[in-house]
Design an enzyme around this catalytic site. Structure first.
Site, PDB file in Angstrom:
ATOM      1  N   PHE A 276       5.586   9.747  -1.864  1.00 59.99           N
ATOM      2  CA  PHE A 276       4.968   8.430  -2.081  1.00 59.99           C
ATOM      3  C   PHE A 276       3.968   8.177  -0.960  1.00 59.99           C
ATOM      4  O   PHE A 276       4.317   8.247   0.215  1.00 59.99           O
ATOM      5  CB  PHE A 276       6.006   7.301  -2.107  1.00 59.99           C
ATOM      6  CG  PHE A 276       5.366   5.960  -2.397  1.00 59.99           C
ATOM      7  CD1 PHE A 276       5.040   5.598  -3.700  1.00 59.99           C
ATOM      8  CD2 PHE A 276       5.047   5.087  -1.371  1.00 59.99           C
ATOM      9  CE1 PHE A 276       4.413   4.379  -3.973  1.00 59.99           C
ATOM     10  CE2 PHE A 276       4.421   3.864  -1.628  1.00 59.99           C
ATOM     11  CZ  PHE A 276       4.110   3.512  -2.941  1.00 59.99           C
TER      12      PHE A 276
ATOM     13  N   ASP B 226       2.750  11.851   6.693  1.00 54.25           N
ATOM     14  CA  ASP B 226       2.830  10.431   6.356  1.00 54.25           C
ATOM     15  C   ASP B 226       4.131   9.892   6.960  1.00 54.25           C
ATOM     16  O   ASP B 226       5.222  10.141   6.452  1.00 54.25           O
ATOM     17  CB  ASP B 226       2.815  10.262   4.827  1.00 54.25           C
ATOM     18  CG  ASP B 226       2.922   8.800   4.388  1.00 54.25           C
ATOM     19  OD1 ASP B 226       3.296   7.955   5.224  1.00 54.25           O
ATOM     20  OD2 ASP B 226       2.652   8.523   3.209  1.00 54.25           O
TER      21      ASP B 226
ATOM     22  N   LYS C 216       4.138   0.262   8.047  1.00 59.30           N
ATOM     23  CA  LYS C 216       5.340  -0.569   7.926  1.00 59.30           C
ATOM     24  C   LYS C 216       5.846  -1.210   9.230  1.00 59.30           C
ATOM     25  O   LYS C 216       5.600  -2.369   9.480  1.00 59.30           O
ATOM     26  CB  LYS C 216       6.448   0.221   7.239  1.00 59.30           C
ATOM     27  CG  LYS C 216       6.117   0.473   5.755  1.00 59.30           C
ATOM     28  CD  LYS C 216       7.323   0.945   4.971  1.00 59.30           C
ATOM     29  CE  LYS C 216       7.094   0.874   3.469  1.00 59.30           C
ATOM     30  NZ  LYS C 216       6.442   2.025   2.861  1.00 59.30           N
TER      31      LYS C 216
HETATM   32  C1  LIG Z   1       5.331   2.232   1.941  1.00 54.70           C
HETATM   33  C2  LIG Z   1       4.705   3.564   2.060  1.00 54.70           C
HETATM   34  C3  LIG Z   1       3.318   3.744   1.886  1.00 54.70           C
HETATM   35  C4  LIG Z   1       2.413   2.623   1.429  1.00 54.70           C
HETATM   36  O1  LIG Z   1       2.339   1.593   2.351  1.00 54.70           O
HETATM   37  P1  LIG Z   1       1.682   0.178   1.928  1.00 54.70           P
HETATM   38  O2  LIG Z   1       1.656  -0.574   3.216  1.00 54.70           O
HETATM   39  O3  LIG Z   1       2.563  -0.422   0.894  1.00 54.70           O
HETATM   40  O4  LIG Z   1       0.330   0.493   1.405  1.00 54.70           O
HETATM   41  C5  LIG Z   1       2.795   5.002   2.099  1.00 54.70           C
HETATM   42  N1  LIG Z   1       3.566   6.030   2.452  1.00 54.70           N
HETATM   43  C6  LIG Z   1       4.899   5.906   2.626  1.00 54.70           C
HETATM   44  C7  LIG Z   1       5.700   7.082   3.048  1.00 54.70           C
HETATM   45  C8  LIG Z   1       5.513   4.670   2.422  1.00 54.70           C
HETATM   46  O5  LIG Z   1       6.829   4.550   2.557  1.00 54.70           O
END
Ligand SMILES: *Cc1c(COP(=O)(O)O)cnc(C)c1O
Length: 390
Positions: A127, A214, A243
């Site tokens: 994700f 990520d 986050k």
């Molecule tokens: C939550 C998340 C995102 C997206 O972040 P947003 O602030 O909602 O755009 C991207 N990568 C990972 C691994 C995430 O958990």
């Protein structure tokens, strides 16, 4: 009828205030917060040092624009490069934007090396966000369906499968980068094997690809080290954060090192809000508290307490596939869809989440106490038992 666009299946509860990992709803009922706003409230709710930093910054300047120097943004970049071993930072406001910056940087790197159609290897069950490029990189049809045409230039392989990455690299000469999460969060709490991660690092070195981690969900100390990749002793070329970085104030960051650093020049990328005074004050305060209160060690210790507590309490329970995770990113996989557990948790005074249909997900604040950890494990195990036997 609400005038808010209908993009979330919201639970029928609203909160009025919080203190640490206890949150109170508008009816006066208190909950133990095992989710911290999906890994956002790094310090729980209402931490006095974060509140003070935000209030004092708000009284001076909220925002001036990246048209001007921002010494505090520079200090945050110093701090982030110091704790990550990376070289430089681009600031934005969210995880998908941090990943957009990473994807742009990888494509830019490719073009500079004469690759006109650069491709990025991405993972199944990953994700990376909801913008067009990041949903195209995401390994979930649910996220993509209805938004085609997808952005081109992503090649998908199974997670934790080094041979698959190698095989694509041999066939596809357009590959310029590999993008992955150290712990797949939305995908169901799958941790990358150390050997796999080192193998990807090796392939990236051999082929001059960029390795992109990520760390939006698993970074910021959640696994017990500042960054997940530090668990295996490697350094990626690009890492993304968001986050939990500013403890609840929106911020994102794209960190670059080595051959990925020094590529962008003025005009290549930007963000109006990115790294403004309010967000960077909150991030600096958050990082400072994580250090002062020794929260990396706490995340590792309390995470183990929670996982051990759950593993023991659920050992003889049919329907529980397993408990996994690292530090305070924890998943409990069941043998059936269990979205209903979220609402049962609310009734029982617990804030939890279910992802990938069958995985209960916990993302407590990094200052969750050992007692709160035991309490969460005990109460959640009881809830899961009841759910499975009904
Ligand atoms: C939550 C998340 C995102 C997206 O972040 P947003 O602030 O909602 O755009 C991207 N990568 C990972 C691994 C995430 O958990």
């Amino acid at each position: 009828m609400s005038h808010v666009m209908n993009t979330y299946a919201r639970l029928p509860v609203a909160f009025s205030h919080g203190n640490g990992s206890r949150v109170t709803d508008t009816e006066g009922k208190t909950y133990l917060d095992g989710l911290s706003g999906i890994a956002v409230n790094t310090l729980g709710h209402n931490h006095p040092a974060l509140v003070a930093a935000i209030a004092s910054q708000a009284a001076r300047l909220l925002h001036t624009s990246n048209l001007y120097r921002m010494p505090q943004q520079e200090r945050l970049a110093d701090k982030l490069t110091e704790i990550s071993g990376m070289d430089e930072v681009f600031f934005c406001n969210s995880g998908c934007e941090a990943n957009e910056a990473a994807i742009k940087l990888a494509r830019f790197y490719g073009h500079q090396r004469g690759v006109d159609n650069p491709a990025i290897i991405v993972m199944e069950h990953s994700f990376h966000g909801r913008t067009l490029a990041t949903l195209s990189a995401t390994g979930s049809r649910k996220v993509q369906a209805g938004f085609e045409p997808l952005v081109a230039g992503f090649v998908r392989v199974p997670f934790n499968d080094l041979d698959a990455v190698r095989a694509i690299g041999e066939r596809n000469k357009n590959v310029v980068a590999v993008m992955l999460e150290f712990v797949q969060g939305e995908g169901g709490i799958f941790v990358a094997d150390a050997k796999y991660l080192r193998g990807v690092r090796g392939l990236c070195d051999e082929n001059a690809w960029l390795m992109i981690c990520d760390e939006v969900q698993c970074g910021m100390g959640r696994t017990g080290t500042w960054f997940g990749f530090q668990q295996t002793g490697i350094r990626p070329d690009i890492a993304t954060l968001a986050k939990g970085l500013a403890g609840g104030v929106p911020i994102g960051a794209c960190l670059a090192a080595g051959k990925a650093a020094g590529l962008f020049v003025p005009g290549n990328h930007g963000s109006t809000f990115g790294g403004n005074q309010l967000a960077t004050a909150a991030a600096l305060a958050t990082l400072n508290v994580v250090e002062e209160e020794n929260l990396l060690a706490n995340a590792a210790e309390v995470g183990e307490i929670i996982r051990n507590g759950l593993t023991q309490a659920l050992a003889d329970v049919p329907g529980v596939v397993g408990v996994r995770g690292l530090g305070l990113i924890i998943g409990i996989e069941l043998d059936r869809p269990c979205g209903d557990l979220v609402r049962l948790g609310l009734d029982a005074g617990l804030l939890i989440n279910v992802t990938a249909e069958r995985v209960v997900r916990l993302l407590p604040a990094l200052n969750f106490s050992a007692d709160e950890g035991r309490e969460l494990a005990e109460r959640l195990a009881a809830l899961i038992r009841t759910f499975l036997s009904s």
